[in-house]
Design an enzyme around this catalytic site. Structure first.
Site, PDB file in Angstrom:
ATOM      1  N   SER A 182      -5.569  -1.430-125.672  1.00  0.00           N
ATOM      2  CA  SER A 182      -5.644  -0.769-124.366  1.00  0.00           C
ATOM      3  C   SER A 182      -4.270  -0.694-123.713  1.00  0.00           C
ATOM      4  O   SER A 182      -3.824   0.370-123.272  1.00  0.00           O
ATOM      5  CB  SER A 182      -6.612  -1.523-123.455  1.00  0.00           C
ATOM      6  N   LYS A 187       1.163   2.413-122.935  1.00  0.00           N
ATOM      7  CA  LYS A 187       2.598   2.166-122.823  1.00  0.00           C
ATOM      8  C   LYS A 187       3.378   2.886-123.921  1.00  0.00           C
ATOM      9  O   LYS A 187       4.456   3.441-123.670  1.00  0.00           O
ATOM     10  CB  LYS A 187       2.866   0.661-122.849  1.00  0.00           C
TER      11      LYS A 187
END
Length: 434
Positions: A182, A187
């Site tokens: 996740s 990112k």
């Protein structure tokens, strides 16, 4: 390739292959995987794990379920991510502080998850502000202001957005593999030049022990560095709320105090923010001690506050948050103290229980469709070691009605144990370098 076969394999304790997990991530994004199948997958992963290769495969598959950004900026694009805790509003101070130091912070963040608050929910407590912006606007704000905190657009890690919401309401949050996928799907999709992770452990975190937090930090760092993004981590103490406020508007208020130069309003929040900023700057090649001083100056001078106000105004908030934030933030109609039943020191704080008390007040979601009340929460939470007499306040409750306030008071009293003063504990427990 089909969801039932992949779930069955995972349920039997066999890790699906890279292609299967990439297919499942695409199915989360395009709807080929149903909500029921996503929930079953999350539960099987939570119980049996994916293995190292499966964790990397799911992270990259979810990253590649949408667009992967790249940046053309006159400085590095860097970010920080926390694994979640109570009273953790670091991002709201860190992003403008780093921007004031010449680092660009394109932060794709999340909403509340389980008992922990979400950065986006906190920001959207500011009237008029929306974190849902198109990619072009995200780029514009990042370039002009230096930082932008937004939700993932429809094209950034859409698989994660779907699975994240399902994990929140299916008790499948506490999984190293799912947390890693996740965090890193968003990112890595953000096209960062470097990343610093704040991996928390303790009663208010998802990882309760240092061993669990260390395993998660290693998984995150190894996966991100293998994917080509220089990544470091700090293991930090979440045995008590990071800030003395839990909720959305009340945490924004604490951040505004810190940005105004008032360290005493939330010393742990201030100090950890400085340390994380310095670690980010060190990844760009700057001396960490010099970076620490530069970040402290960026906050003390008011420059970080100016950039926070500029960012929130760019996202639809009022133009004068830096000077008039107390007027703008919503306030709960019922405010009252929770008092100590007897004398003693605050010996133990069950941070998860405090977080769930805020969720019950309406400050988080119990089902996906719940609307968050931005005004409710807790403030002035007594820190570990505080000496109290009978009748002294342990916290202040901000509630929508008296019934909710009474229920929250019972939860707060149950979550705070009075006794002998505990030994002082370090805020930063360990460092992991790339």
């Amino acid at each position: 390739m089909n969801a039932r076969a992949i779930i069955a394999k995972l349920r039997q304790g066999r890790s699906p292959g890279r292609e299967e997990l990439a297919w499942f991530a695409r199915g989360l994004a395009d709807g080929a995987v149903s909500d029921a199948q996503a929930g079953a997958f999350a539960m099987a992963a939570c119980l049996n794990g994916l293995g190292e290769e499966g964790r990397v495969a799911l992270s990259l598959g979810m990253r590649d379920s949408g667009d992967v950004l790249d940046w053309d900026l006159p400085g590095p694009a860097m970010d920080k991510h926390s694994t979640g805790g109570v009273g953790d509003c670091v991002s709201l101070v860190l992003a403008p502080a780093l921007a004031a130091c010449g680092v660009f912070v394109p932060m794709v963040s999340g909403r509340g998850l389980g008992h922990t608050g979400g950065t986006l929910d906190k920001l959207e407590a500011i009237p008029g502000l929306s974190t849902r912006v198109e990619e072009a606007r995200f780029r514009e704000i990042t370039g002009d202001v230096g930082c932008a905190i937004v939700s993932a657009t429809g094209n950034i890690a859409p698989a994660d957005r779907r699975l994240y919401a399902i994990r929140d309401v299916t008790a499948t949050v506490e999984s190293v593999d799912l947390i890693t996928a996740s965090i890193l799907s968003k990112k890595l999709a953000a096209g960062l030049d470097g990343l610093v992770l704040d991996v928390k452990c303790g009663s208010g975190a998802f990882m309760k022990t240092a061993e669990e937090a260390r395993a998660l930090a290693a998984a995150l760092c190894d996966t991100a560095n293998d994917a080509g993004t220089p990544t470091a981590a700090l293991l930090t103490n979440m045995s008590q709320p990071l800030a003395p406020a839990l909720g959305n508007a009340v945490e924004v208020a604490v951040c505004m105090e810190v940005l105004a130069g008032n360290r005493a309003a939330a010393p742990r929040l201030h100090d950890l923010t400085i340390a994380l900023c310095a670690r980010v700057l060190a990844l760009t090649g700057e001396d960490e001690a010099a970076a620490t001083a530069r970040v402290e100056t960026a906050i003390a001078s008011g420059h970080a506050m100016e950039l926070f106000s500029a960012m929130t105004h760019s996202l639809g908030g009022p133009p004068d948050m830096d000077s008039d934030w107390r007027t703008h933030l919503p306030k709960a109609p019922v405010v009252g103290e929770v008092t100590a039943p007897r004398a003693g020191h605050v010996a133990v704080i069950d941070g998860e229980a405090l977080g769930l008390a805020v969720v019950a007040l309406g400050g988080g979601r119990q089902v996906e469709t719940d609307r968050v009340d931005p005004a409710v929460g807790l403030t002035e939470v007594a820190p570990l070691g505080a000496k109290v007499a009978a009748g002294d306040p342990l916290a202040v409750i901000h509630a929508a009605d008296e019934a909710q306030a009474h229920a929250a008071a019972r939860s707060v009293r149950a979550a705070i144990t009075l006794g002998e003063a505990p030994a002082p504990a370090d805020l930063i427990l360990e460092r992991m370098d790339p």
